[in-house]
Design a protein around this motif. Structure first.
Motif, PDB file in Angstrom:
ATOM      1  N   LEU A  63       0.832  -1.211   0.000  1.00 27.93           N
ATOM      2  CA  LEU A  63       0.000   0.000   0.000  1.00 27.93           C
ATOM      3  C   LEU A  63       0.865   1.259   0.000  1.00 27.93           C
ATOM      4  O   LEU A  63       0.573   2.223  -0.714  1.00 27.93           O
ATOM      5  CB  LEU A  63      -0.942  -0.002   1.212  1.00 27.93           C
ATOM      6  N   ALA A  64       1.940   1.248   0.778  1.00 27.76           N
ATOM      7  CA  ALA A  64       2.854   2.394   0.795  1.00 27.76           C
ATOM      8  C   ALA A  64       3.496   2.585  -0.571  1.00 27.76           C
ATOM      9  O   ALA A  64       3.667   3.725  -1.030  1.00 27.76           O
ATOM     10  CB  ALA A  64       3.924   2.196   1.870  1.00 27.76           C
ATOM     11  N   GLY A  65       3.832   1.489  -1.238  1.00 30.08           N
ATOM     12  CA  GLY A  65       4.385   1.576  -2.586  1.00 30.08           C
ATOM     13  C   GLY A  65       3.399   2.178  -3.573  1.00 30.08           C
ATOM     14  O   GLY A  65       3.776   2.987  -4.430  1.00 30.08           O
ATOM     15  N   CYS A  66       2.144   1.796  -3.445  1.00 26.48           N
ATOM     16  CA  CYS A  66       1.099   2.377  -4.309  1.00 26.48           C
ATOM     17  C   CYS A  66       1.003   3.880  -4.089  1.00 26.48           C
ATOM     18  O   CYS A  66       0.947   4.655  -5.048  1.00 26.48           O
ATOM     19  CB  CYS A  66      -0.255   1.730  -4.027  1.00 26.48           C
ATOM     20  N   LEU A  67       0.981   4.285  -2.830  1.00 26.86           N
ATOM     21  CA  LEU A  67       0.916   5.712  -2.529  1.00 26.86           C
ATOM     22  C   LEU A  67       2.148   6.451  -3.029  1.00 26.86           C
ATOM     23  O   LEU A  67       2.050   7.529  -3.617  1.00 26.86           O
ATOM     24  CB  LEU A  67       0.779   5.935  -1.019  1.00 26.86           C
ATOM     25  N   GLY A  68       3.302   5.849  -2.812  1.00 32.29           N
ATOM     26  CA  GLY A  68       4.538   6.460  -3.282  1.00 32.29           C
ATOM     27  C   GLY A  68       4.565   6.626  -4.791  1.00 32.29           C
ATOM     28  O   GLY A  68       5.113   7.599  -5.311  1.00 32.29           O
ATOM     29  N   GLY A  69       3.950   5.674  -5.488  1.00 32.42           N
ATOM     30  CA  GLY A  69       3.910   5.744  -6.938  1.00 32.42           C
ATOM     31  C   GLY A  69       2.939   6.776  -7.468  1.00 32.42           C
ATOM     32  O   GLY A  69       3.015   7.165  -8.638  1.00 32.42           O
ATOM     33  N   ALA A  70       2.021   7.234  -6.633  1.00 30.94           N
ATOM     34  CA  ALA A  70       0.996   8.174  -7.091  1.00 30.94           C
ATOM     35  C   ALA A  70       1.073   9.555  -6.448  1.00 30.94           C
ATOM     36  O   ALA A  70       0.694  10.537  -7.072  1.00 30.94           O
ATOM     37  CB  ALA A  70      -0.394   7.579  -6.838  1.00 30.94           C
ATOM     38  N   LEU A  71       1.547   9.645  -5.229  1.00 37.37           N
ATOM     39  CA  LEU A  71       1.532  10.927  -4.512  1.00 37.37           C
ATOM     40  C   LEU A  71       2.386  12.009  -5.173  1.00 37.37           C
ATOM     41  O   LEU A  71       2.084  13.192  -5.053  1.00 37.37           O
ATOM     42  CB  LEU A  71       1.969  10.748  -3.064  1.00 37.37           C
ATOM     43  N   TRP A  72       3.417  11.610  -5.884  1.00 41.22           N
ATOM     44  CA  TRP A  72       4.276  12.599  -6.540  1.00 41.22           C
ATOM     45  C   TRP A  72       3.510  13.393  -7.593  1.00 41.22           C
ATOM     46  O   TRP A  72       3.920  14.498  -7.954  1.00 41.22           O
ATOM     47  CB  TRP A  72       5.496  11.922  -7.173  1.00 41.22           C
ATOM     48  N   LEU A  73       2.400  12.847  -8.086  1.00 39.30           N
ATOM     49  CA  LEU A  73       1.604  13.545  -9.098  1.00 39.30           C
ATOM     50  C   LEU A  73       1.005  14.838  -8.548  1.00 39.30           C
ATOM     51  O   LEU A  73       0.824  15.803  -9.285  1.00 39.30           O
ATOM     52  CB  LEU A  73       0.483  12.636  -9.610  1.00 39.30           C
ATOM     53  N   GLU A  74       0.699  14.834  -7.265  1.00 39.24           N
ATOM     54  CA  GLU A  74       0.061  16.005  -6.639  1.00 39.24           C
ATOM     55  C   GLU A  74       0.960  17.250  -6.724  1.00 39.24           C
ATOM     56  O   GLU A  74       0.548  18.255  -7.297  1.00 39.24           O
ATOM     57  CB  GLU A  74      -0.321  15.676  -5.194  1.00 39.24           C
TER      58      GLU A  74
END
Length: 106
Positions: free
Chosen positions: A9-20
């Motif tokens: 789950l942390a990997g998923c967030l890490g892969g997407a949060l940079w978009l913000e």
């Protein structure tokens, strides 16, 4: 390792949060809108999971989870899954939508 599910789950967030911050998609700035989007989806899937757990159709490998169990034998990670994955999807969708809009204006 008891942290596997949480690390995924942390990997998923890490892969997407940079978009913000990089693409300035604004998803996390609209907290109320995000919560109104997440709440019904999470509620439906939590109920679905609870029913499946109770019926014995759905189980969780204790070696993959932290052991924090919520009422109804729902692991904490499973609840987080229903929040993290939609947030990642929304971030990805908004990043794609806004990027395509910017390109079409050129």
């Amino acid at each position: 390792m008891h942290w596997t599910y949480l690390l995924v789950l942390a990997g998923c967030l890490g892969g997407a949060l940079w978009l913000e911050p990089l693409l300035k998609v604004g998803v996390l700035r609209q907290v109320r809108r995000l919560l109104l989007t997440l709440a019904p989806v999470a509620a439906v899937f939590v109920v679905w999971d609870l029913l499946a757990i109770r019926a014995g159709h759905w189980t969780f490998d204790p070696r993959q989870i932290t052991g924090v169990i919520l009422p109804g034998d729902l692991p904490l990670e499973e609840l987080l899954f229903f929040l993290v994955v939609p947030v990642c999807a929304i971030l990805g969708f908004e990043a794609t939508r806004q990027t395509l809009q910017r390109w079409s204006r050129r």
